[in-house]
Enzyme design. Sequence first.
Site, PDB file in Angstrom:
ATOM      1  N   ASP A 227       0.932  -1.203   0.024  1.00 28.65           N
ATOM      2  CA  ASP A 227      -0.068   0.010  -0.038  1.00 28.65           C
ATOM      3  C   ASP A 227       0.854   1.244   0.106  1.00 28.65           C
ATOM      4  OD1 ASP A 227      -2.219  -1.575   0.405  1.00 28.65           O
ATOM      5  OD2 ASP A 227      -2.355  -1.656   2.359  1.00 28.65           O
TER       6      ASP A 227
HETATM    7  N1  URA Z   1      -1.246  -6.202   3.696  1.00 32.27           N
HETATM    8  C1  URA Z   1      -1.914  -4.841   3.732  1.00 32.27           C
HETATM    9  O1  URA Z   1      -2.815  -4.529   4.325  1.00 32.27           O
HETATM   10  N2  URA Z   1      -1.228  -3.725   2.852  1.00 32.27           N
HETATM   11  C2  URA Z   1       0.093  -4.229   2.329  1.00 32.27           C
HETATM   12  O2  URA Z   1       0.772  -3.372   1.674  1.00 32.27           O
HETATM   13  C3  URA Z   1       0.474  -5.508   2.251  1.00 32.27           C
HETATM   14  C4  URA Z   1      -0.086  -6.661   3.165  1.00 32.27           C
END
Ligand code: URA
Length: 226
Positions: free
Chosen positions: A106
């Site tokens: 993310d």
């Molecule tokens: N899980 C999440 O919620 N975000 C990420 O970036 C990776 C795994």
Amino acid sequence: MKPLRLDALLSRYGYCSRSEARAWLKAGRVTLNGKALVSHSDKALPGTVLIDGEPVEFPDGLLVVLHKPADYVCSHDPGEGPSVYDLLPPRWLKRNPVVTTIGRLDKDATGVLLITDDGDLVHRWTSPKHKVAKLYEVTVDADLPPGLEALFAAGTLMLDGEDKPCLPAKLEIVGAREARLELTEGRYHQVKRMFASQGCTVTRLHRSRFGDITLDGLAPGAWRAL
Ligand code: URA
């Protein structure tokens, strides 16, 4: 890797377009054993030629680890703001096949992000069938509820909108609001959704390992060839 036509080779590795290749070759920019190769239809093994005196970058495929900083998206869409691809040498983005991330992090997440031009590798390392372990360091906004290790390990946790429970995951509690979570799958926002399902909002998410690969001292924004 097979011998490639020189115009195909120059464009495959992102140096110039096939149509620009004739001019590059005429200018003597591609050499083999000290001799300029000037015909665009001649063939050579990518690992044997020099371009502007330098070996071809990653002639057998590109695989690097990037320390993803916060505020960069894993997207090729320029409309989405600063991208992890902006942190890589521009020539890599002109390679064909294109470079892509192996899974995504993310925008606010940091840590180990693998980047490759090998589609088979992307498939192997992201498919839950292959069970590649990813380790996340997590901070949340509330005290972690009791029994979370057992719940995540059970393989029964259903996330909203999904029809299969999460695979068993290893949780290690390291503080009242801090934990390490090892997953072998990578569903959309999985870590955040797993904690949210138990009333905790993730405020910091850092991936410290992907398979055997760690940052090993890499600074945020820097990459290392694997
Ligand atoms: N899980 C999440 O919620 N975000 C990420 O970036 C990776 C795994």
